[in-house]
Design a protein around this motif. Structure first.
Motif, mmCIF file in Angstrom:
data_model
loop_
_atom_site.group_PDB
_atom_site.id
_atom_site.type_symbol
_atom_site.label_atom_id
_atom_site.label_comp_id
_atom_site.label_asym_id
_atom_site.label_seq_id
_atom_site.Cartn_x
_atom_site.Cartn_y
_atom_site.Cartn_z
ATOM 1 N N LEU A 73 -1.271 -14.813 54.364
ATOM 2 C CA LEU A 73 -2.587 -14.123 55.288
ATOM 3 C C LEU A 73 -3.150 -14.647 56.044
ATOM 4 C CD1 LEU A 73 -5.064 -12.494 52.076
ATOM 5 C CD2 LEU A 73 -3.564 -11.413 53.569
ATOM 6 N N ALA A 74 -3.498 -15.574 55.759
ATOM 7 C CA ALA A 74 -3.820 -16.586 57.294
ATOM 8 C C ALA A 74 -2.645 -15.859 58.218
ATOM 9 C CB ALA A 74 -4.442 -17.720 57.638
ATOM 10 N N ARG A 75 -2.038 -16.395 57.745
ATOM 11 C CA ARG A 75 -0.441 -16.357 58.982
ATOM 12 C C ARG A 75 -0.435 -15.231 59.594
ATOM 13 N NH1 ARG A 75 4.472 -20.049 56.346
ATOM 14 N NH2 ARG A 75 5.212 -20.100 58.331
ATOM 15 N N ILE A 76 -0.238 -14.152 58.859
ATOM 16 C CA ILE A 76 -0.094 -12.841 58.201
ATOM 17 C C ILE A 76 -1.105 -12.423 60.302
ATOM 18 C CG2 ILE A 76 0.341 -10.265 57.576
ATOM 19 C CD1 ILE A 76 2.383 -11.856 56.696
ATOM 20 N N ARG A 77 -2.345 -12.625 59.936
ATOM 21 C CA ARG A 77 -3.359 -12.352 60.169
ATOM 22 C C ARG A 77 -3.256 -13.011 61.919
ATOM 23 N NH1 ARG A 77 -8.352 -12.901 55.374
ATOM 24 N NH2 ARG A 77 -7.545 -10.476 54.433
ATOM 25 N N ARG A 78 -2.455 -14.352 61.759
ATOM 26 C CA ARG A 78 -2.717 -14.938 62.952
ATOM 27 C C ARG A 78 -1.395 -14.233 63.865
ATOM 28 N NH1 ARG A 78 -0.681 -20.278 62.220
ATOM 29 N NH2 ARG A 78 -2.474 -20.228 60.627
ATOM 30 N N LEU A 79 -0.550 -13.405 62.939
ATOM 31 C CA LEU A 79 0.258 -12.962 63.525
ATOM 32 C C LEU A 79 0.125 -11.374 64.315
ATOM 33 C CD1 LEU A 79 3.498 -13.454 61.495
ATOM 34 C CD2 LEU A 79 3.939 -13.854 63.655
ATOM 35 N N LYS A 80 -0.808 -11.152 63.616
ATOM 36 C CA LYS A 80 -1.742 -9.475 64.117
ATOM 37 C C LYS A 80 -2.387 -9.852 65.070
ATOM 38 C CE LYS A 80 -4.919 -7.213 61.833
ATOM 39 N NZ LYS A 80 -6.364 -6.981 61.083
ATOM 40 N N GLY A 81 -2.764 -10.146 65.256
ATOM 41 C CA GLY A 81 -4.361 -11.175 66.459
ATOM 42 C C GLY A 81 -3.141 -11.266 67.663
ATOM 43 N N GLN A 82 -2.303 -12.261 67.260
ATOM 44 C CA GLN A 82 -1.123 -12.308 68.471
ATOM 45 C C GLN A 82 -0.003 -11.128 69.207
ATOM 46 O OE1 GLN A 82 1.400 -15.280 66.365
ATOM 47 N NE2 GLN A 82 1.761 -16.124 68.083
ATOM 48 N N MET A 83 -0.203 -10.177 68.302
ATOM 49 C CA MET A 83 0.235 -8.703 68.284
ATOM 50 C C MET A 83 -0.976 -7.411 69.595
ATOM 51 S SD MET A 83 3.256 -8.267 67.602
ATOM 52 C CE MET A 83 4.242 -8.109 65.962
ATOM 53 N N GLU A 84 -1.944 -8.239 68.330
ATOM 54 C CA GLU A 84 -2.984 -7.275 69.574
ATOM 55 C C GLU A 84 -3.318 -8.084 71.130
ATOM 56 O OE1 GLU A 84 -6.090 -8.353 66.735
ATOM 57 O OE2 GLU A 84 -5.805 -7.051 65.918
ATOM 58 N N ALA A 85 -3.040 -9.566 70.988
ATOM 59 C CA ALA A 85 -3.052 -10.180 72.631
ATOM 60 C C ALA A 85 -1.844 -9.812 73.195
ATOM 61 C CB ALA A 85 -2.334 -11.692 72.411
ATOM 62 N N VAL A 86 -0.296 -9.152 72.612
ATOM 63 C CA VAL A 86 0.401 -8.390 73.533
ATOM 64 C C VAL A 86 -0.224 -6.631 74.252
ATOM 65 C CG1 VAL A 86 2.522 -7.487 73.508
ATOM 66 C CG2 VAL A 86 2.513 -9.800 72.715
ATOM 67 N N GLU A 87 -0.550 -5.723 72.895
ATOM 68 C CA GLU A 87 -0.984 -5.052 73.283
ATOM 69 C C GLU A 87 -1.944 -5.870 74.649
ATOM 70 O OE1 GLU A 87 -3.317 -3.498 70.245
ATOM 71 O OE2 GLU A 87 -3.473 -1.539 70.637
ATOM 72 N N ARG A 88 -2.483 -6.320 74.726
ATOM 73 C CA ARG A 88 -4.764 -6.343 75.556
ATOM 74 C C ARG A 88 -3.228 -6.646 76.762
ATOM 75 N NH1 ARG A 88 -7.509 -9.321 71.468
ATOM 76 N NH2 ARG A 88 -6.257 -11.216 72.483
ATOM 77 N N ALA A 89 -2.709 -7.523 77.224
ATOM 78 C CA ALA A 89 -1.698 -8.569 77.777
ATOM 79 C C ALA A 89 -1.003 -6.795 78.936
ATOM 80 C CB ALA A 89 -0.360 -8.956 77.312
ATOM 81 N N LEU A 90 -0.704 -5.792 78.000
ATOM 82 C CA LEU A 90 0.109 -4.448 78.321
ATOM 83 C C LEU A 90 -0.795 -3.917 79.434
ATOM 84 C CD1 LEU A 90 2.872 -3.977 75.670
ATOM 85 C CD2 LEU A 90 3.637 -4.241 78.505
ATOM 86 N N GLU A 91 -2.220 -3.871 78.120
ATOM 87 C CA GLU A 91 -3.324 -2.393 79.313
ATOM 88 C C GLU A 91 -3.437 -3.375 80.312
ATOM 89 O OE1 GLU A 91 -4.523 -0.630 74.854
ATOM 90 O OE2 GLU A 91 -5.913 -2.982 75.596
ATOM 91 N N SER A 92 -3.920 -4.822 80.251
ATOM 92 C CA SER A 92 -4.509 -5.349 81.395
ATOM 93 C C SER A 92 -3.119 -5.980 83.108
ATOM 94 C CB SER A 92 -5.059 -6.637 81.256
ATOM 95 O OG SER A 92 -4.351 -7.456 81.096
ATOM 96 N N GLU A 93 -2.228 -4.767 82.355
ATOM 97 C CA GLU A 93 -0.896 -4.878 82.965
ATOM 98 C C GLU A 93 -0.903 -6.576 83.281
ATOM 99 O OE1 GLU A 93 -0.483 -2.387 85.665
ATOM 100 O OE2 GLU A 93 -1.106 -0.693 84.290
ATOM 101 N N GLN A 94 -0.997 -7.252 82.729
ATOM 102 C CA GLN A 94 -0.350 -8.915 83.050
ATOM 103 C C GLN A 94 1.590 -8.817 83.208
ATOM 104 O OE1 GLN A 94 -1.526 -11.745 80.141
ATOM 105 N NE2 GLN A 94 -3.704 -11.277 79.920
ATOM 106 N N PRO A 95 2.039 -10.001 83.900
ATOM 107 C CA PRO A 95 2.757 -10.538 84.370
ATOM 108 C C PRO A 95 4.030 -10.479 83.392
ATOM 109 C CG PRO A 95 1.647 -12.217 85.209
ATOM 110 C CD PRO A 95 1.015 -11.511 84.315
ATOM 111 N N CYS A 96 5.360 -9.780 83.374
ATOM 112 C CA CYS A 96 5.933 -9.557 82.807
ATOM 113 C C CYS A 96 6.617 -9.833 82.018
ATOM 114 C CB CYS A 96 7.650 -8.722 83.035
ATOM 115 S SG CYS A 96 8.583 -7.847 81.732
ATOM 116 N N GLY A 97 6.687 -11.727 82.180
ATOM 117 C CA GLY A 97 7.616 -12.905 81.635
ATOM 118 C C GLY A 97 6.020 -13.352 81.035
#
Lengths: 92, 92, 92, 92
Positions: free
Chosen positions: D12-36
């Motif tokens: 469960l801890a690993r799944i939650r970490r993965l979910k958190g990383q997916m949220e980081a991608v979401e935020r990166a896209l929303e704040s127009e962070q570099p594509c790289g």
């Protein structure tokens, strides 16, 4: 125009090693070696092949996309890389 | 004991086709064919190899784990599959 | 300079769907659903994630490498793609 | 019967970490962070997800196939693993 490969000899050596490993799988099957050994061989070959493919993609990106002589060649090279990426991704 | 393969001839035919495709990569490199073609060939071979490896894993699971003659053989076969899975996963 | 994404909304929608699928795995584990279901969910998410990553690589290649405004930006974008390819390949 | 997971909390801890990383991608896209950066994040998540899926397959093999209580359960568990393998392979 032939897009020659930087480090062609090294590349050929790796391809031949992969071919040799495939022959080892063939012999393993013919001589009825344990299934586990065949599986391990196949999984290793796949790893080596993935590494080689990705390195060649990186080389293609540097040599044929970034260092293209003109815009038309750059577009062709980018399309080739794009198609190889799609095939690579599907083929997992 | 030799764990023979169900459908060994078919398997051998696929291995030989893969070896033939590797030889096509070798010739493509020797005759300085475009890098894009080599990339496409490699990505296709990798796809075929992945398919073959996974099918063999499934066969191993059915023939050597599920249908093992005794508990000791079952454990050995499961360990072999487990190791192949790890190698497969790493080698992408 | 912010490299904005062509089709950012669509991309965000896919990311959110992936996040939702990860939450489904979380719930499946918490409610002790069968291991086989969890495995199937994880393998599907991975497939969707691979597809998304490769499409983004293709977009990056077109938008930031091929259509770069100058040579320096092209080199940076190519290096980013090259690094993502290496991570992608290792992480299988 | 619920096939509980050995080490459910860790999973469960690993799944939650993965979910958190997916949220980081979401935020990166929303704040127009570099594509790289987005690409690198996605490729890393995919690596972590592959690792998790393969470990769960290995656990499933040990806990539900090898250690099945009877032949019928063993066959069901093996079929589940077989299907997950096919999905995994296709989803690259």
């Amino acid at each position: 125009m032939a897009h020659t490969h930087h480090g062609k000899d090294k590349l050929l050596a790796r391809i031949r090693r992969l071919k040799g490993q495939m022959e080892a799988v063939e012999r393993a099957l013919e001589s009825e070696q344990p299934c586990g050994d065949v599986l391990q061989l196949l999984a290793s070959i796949r790893g080596a092949l993935s590494g080689l493919t990705v390195e060649l993609m990186q080389e293609h990106l540097t040599e044929h996309v970034v260092a293209a002589e003109n815009e038309a060649e750059r577009q062709v090279a980018a399309r080739e890389l794009s198609e190889a990426l799609r095939t690579y991704m599907r083929g997992e």
